[in-house]
Write a protein that holds these residues in place. Structure first.
Motif, mmCIF file in Angstrom:
data_model
loop_
_atom_site.group_PDB
_atom_site.id
_atom_site.type_symbol
_atom_site.label_atom_id
_atom_site.label_comp_id
_atom_site.label_asym_id
_atom_site.label_seq_id
_atom_site.Cartn_x
_atom_site.Cartn_y
_atom_site.Cartn_z
ATOM 1 N N ALA A 1 68.819 39.813 52.519
ATOM 2 C CA ALA A 1 69.662 40.985 52.760
ATOM 3 C C ALA A 1 70.775 41.099 51.723
ATOM 4 C CB ALA A 1 70.266 40.916 54.150
ATOM 5 N N ASN A 2 71.110 42.335 51.390
ATOM 6 C CA ASN A 2 72.245 42.621 50.502
ATOM 7 C C ASN A 2 73.519 42.279 51.244
ATOM 8 O OD1 ASN A 2 74.378 43.882 49.138
ATOM 9 N ND2 ASN A 2 73.132 45.635 48.540
ATOM 10 N N PRO A 3 74.376 41.391 50.694
ATOM 11 C CA PRO A 3 75.610 40.992 51.386
ATOM 12 C C PRO A 3 76.499 42.166 51.787
ATOM 13 C CG PRO A 3 75.217 39.570 49.496
ATOM 14 C CD PRO A 3 74.204 40.663 49.423
ATOM 15 N N LEU A 4 76.448 43.262 51.036
ATOM 16 C CA LEU A 4 77.306 44.418 51.366
ATOM 17 C C LEU A 4 76.849 45.167 52.599
ATOM 18 C CD1 LEU A 4 78.150 46.064 47.907
ATOM 19 C CD2 LEU A 4 79.587 44.606 49.323
ATOM 20 N N THR A 5 75.580 44.983 52.978
ATOM 21 C CA THR A 5 75.071 45.716 54.136
ATOM 22 C C THR A 5 75.214 44.909 55.429
ATOM 23 O OG1 THR A 5 72.818 44.881 53.867
ATOM 24 C CG2 THR A 5 73.381 46.927 52.699
ATOM 25 N N GLN A 6 75.706 43.683 55.319
ATOM 26 C CA GLN A 6 75.860 42.804 56.487
ATOM 27 C C GLN A 6 77.160 43.099 57.224
ATOM 28 O OE1 GLN A 6 73.156 40.528 57.114
ATOM 29 N NE2 GLN A 6 72.511 42.026 55.609
ATOM 30 N N SER A 7 77.089 43.210 58.534
ATOM 31 C CA SER A 7 78.320 43.397 59.294
ATOM 32 C C SER A 7 79.036 42.058 59.390
ATOM 33 C CB SER A 7 78.020 43.937 60.699
ATOM 34 O OG SER A 7 77.046 43.131 61.314
#
Length: 194
Positions: free
Chosen positions: A187-193
């Protein structure tokens, strides 16, 4: 899922880290000789895949290994790393006042599955003098760079225009890397809550 970068390039490490990915580095020691009449896109694709596969053999199936390779191309000729001042001079004279292409391939390997992408960027150089080339060589920067220059360093001042991905010219295209890793389950770290 573990991410491994099959590279020892400080530039690739920096770009991947700046995107927030957690990863370990494991350089791949492979033969980078051009095979036969290999075209630039075929060459960088093969090397990116071979680097990733070489490293993937050392890890379990719960890893994604990212390999990358970059070459500078002028008039369909691939320009490697200069082995002498004369080689550097010849390359930079060729690039001077003209537009060349930088081909970067990224490959992700997981459990034997392989995905690869090739990104091509047009880079235009100003006209260079012999003094500029000599002084640039003496900085040491061109020695380990394909095409004898580093766009992210002193050599960036030679670039008059770029069409395409700047980060790809540095060695790791940011947009395409996040797409490739997402497709492989990282997963892209920026899309992680948070």
């Amino acid at each position: 899922m573990t991410l491994i970068l099959a590279s020892q390039s400080p530039r690739r490490k920096e770009l991947l880290a700046q995107m927030g990915y957690q990863f370990t580095c494991c350089p791949a020691d492979i033969d980078e000789t051009v095979q036969g009449t290999e075209l630039p896109a075929e060459y960088v694709s093969r090397l990116a895949i071979e680097k990733a596969q070489h490293v993937a053999k050392q890890y379990d199936d719960n890893c994604v290994v990212l390999g990358s390779d970059t070459t500078v191309v002028m008039h369909n000729m691939m320009l490697g790393k200069p082995e002498s001042y004369q080689a550097c001079y010849d390359m930079l004279k060729m690039l001077s006042g003209d537009t060349h292409q930088v081909f970067t391939a990224i490959a992700a390997v997981k459990s034997g599955a392989v995905q690869v992408m090739v990104i091509i960027t047009d880079v235009s150089f100003k006209s260079l003098t012999e003094t500029e080339i000599l002084n640039y060589w003496q900085t040491g920067e061109p020695h380990d760079k394909a095409g004898s220059y580093g766009i992210q360093g002193i050599g960036g001042q030679f670039v008059s225009e770029i069409k395409g991905s700047y980060s790809s010219v540095v060695g790791l295209p940011l947009y395409e890397t996040t797409q490739l890793l997402s497709a492989m389950g990282i997963a892209n770290p920026l899309t992680q809550s948070k």
